[in-house]
Design a protein around this motif. Structure first.
Motif, PDB file in Angstrom:
ATOM      1  N   ASP A   1      42.895   7.344  -3.427  1.00  0.00           N
ATOM      2  CA  ASP A   1      42.265   6.244  -2.697  1.00  0.00           C
ATOM      3  C   ASP A   1      40.818   6.135  -3.177  1.00  0.00           C
ATOM      4  O   ASP A   1      39.995   7.004  -2.892  1.00  0.00           O
ATOM      5  CB  ASP A   1      42.316   6.527  -1.189  1.00  0.00           C
ATOM      6  N   ILE A   2      40.499   5.078  -3.901  1.00  0.00           N
ATOM      7  CA  ILE A   2      39.159   4.926  -4.459  1.00  0.00           C
ATOM      8  C   ILE A   2      38.097   4.879  -3.365  1.00  0.00           C
ATOM      9  O   ILE A   2      36.967   5.342  -3.553  1.00  0.00           O
ATOM     10  CB  ILE A   2      39.074   3.664  -5.347  1.00  0.00           C
ATOM     11  N   GLU A   3      38.438   4.369  -2.185  1.00  0.00           N
ATOM     12  CA  GLU A   3      37.474   4.328  -1.089  1.00  0.00           C
ATOM     13  C   GLU A   3      37.174   5.732  -0.564  1.00  0.00           C
ATOM     14  O   GLU A   3      36.066   5.992  -0.086  1.00  0.00           O
ATOM     15  CB  GLU A   3      37.998   3.442   0.039  1.00  0.00           C
ATOM     16  N   VAL A   4      38.151   6.618  -0.662  1.00  0.00           N
ATOM     17  CA  VAL A   4      37.931   8.018  -0.272  1.00  0.00           C
ATOM     18  C   VAL A   4      36.898   8.649  -1.192  1.00  0.00           C
ATOM     19  O   VAL A   4      35.996   9.372  -0.757  1.00  0.00           O
ATOM     20  CB  VAL A   4      39.256   8.801  -0.299  1.00  0.00           C
ATOM     21  N   TRP A   5      37.015   8.385  -2.500  1.00  0.00           N
ATOM     22  CA  TRP A   5      36.040   8.930  -3.449  1.00  0.00           C
ATOM     23  C   TRP A   5      34.654   8.358  -3.179  1.00  0.00           C
ATOM     24  O   TRP A   5      33.652   9.073  -3.259  1.00  0.00           O
ATOM     25  CB  TRP A   5      36.473   8.626  -4.881  1.00  0.00           C
ATOM     26  N   ASN A   6      34.566   7.085  -2.809  1.00  0.00           N
ATOM     27  CA  ASN A   6      33.272   6.487  -2.477  1.00  0.00           C
ATOM     28  C   ASN A   6      32.636   7.170  -1.270  1.00  0.00           C
ATOM     29  O   ASN A   6      31.423   7.382  -1.222  1.00  0.00           O
ATOM     30  CB  ASN A   6      33.438   4.995  -2.193  1.00  0.00           C
TER      31      ASN A   6
END
Length: 201
Positions: free
Chosen positions: A39-44
């Protein structure tokens, strides 16, 4: 030699790589890739910290921005807040029991990530100091009196490996140039003769 559990586990595309106080840089890169794929938002959230739901409140002619209480969250707010919990859960699943005491008090995923990085890589100032020291060791590298080629190569490899760990790898061509620059003529002849039948690359 048995393969470390963390190495075996990291081959699974469905589980986060496991960190057990060894190979931190190796784990960090694979964990980043796993989180971004998950989940790219998790990395953000891990890089920048969680989003904090806020709202505007008018007090006469003055408008202030305040943090919402949980009871005031709408569906969009809940999804944003959940990203931090998901990031924290995934990080916790990638950390062994040996590391639990170090990060157990962290509420935010970013705190966990930053604490591990500082613990195993040091602060930016410490990393720069280490890099300056090892770079100086590389640039001033010489052969010790009575040292064999094998002993010299072992010392040299230790320095270049440290630079790679500090994310400043030395190109192979530069390593070869450095060695040829410091070799005595007798060693150079031995090196050339020994490599006549091999591909120098």
């Amino acid at each position: 030699m048995a393969t470390p559990a963390s190495v075996k586990r990291s081959q699974s595309p469905t589980k986060p790589p496991l960190f057990n106080r060894q190979f931190y840089r190796w784990w960090k890169v694979r964990m980043r890739d796993y989180l971004m794929d998950e989940d790219i938002e998790v990395w953000n959230v891990i890089c920048e910290g969680p989003s904090v739901p806020t709202m505007e409140v008018k007090d006469g002619e003055v408008t202030r921005v305040i943090v919402k209480t949980r009871q005031q969250y709408n569906d969009a707010d809940k999804r944003l807040v959940e990203k931090n919990h998901k990031a924290r859960k995934l990080l916790m699943c990638g950390i062994s029991m040996n590391e639990y005491d170090l990060i157990s008090y962290c509420e935010l995923a970013k705190e966990i990530w930053d604490l591990l990085r500082t613990t195993y890589e040091g602060t930016e100032e410490i990393k720069k100091s280490k890099l300056d020291l090892v770079t100086t060791q590389f640039e001033s590298f010489t052969i010790k009196e009575g040292e064999s080629i094998h002993e010299m190569h072992t010392r040299f490899s230790t320095i270049t490996n440290k630079l790679m760990f500090l994310e400043e790898p030395v190109p192979v061509c530069k390593q070869v140039s450095k060695i040829l620059e410091i070799l005595p003529r007798s060693w150079t002849n031995e090196f050339v003769i020994g490599d006549e039948t091999r591909d120098l690359k």
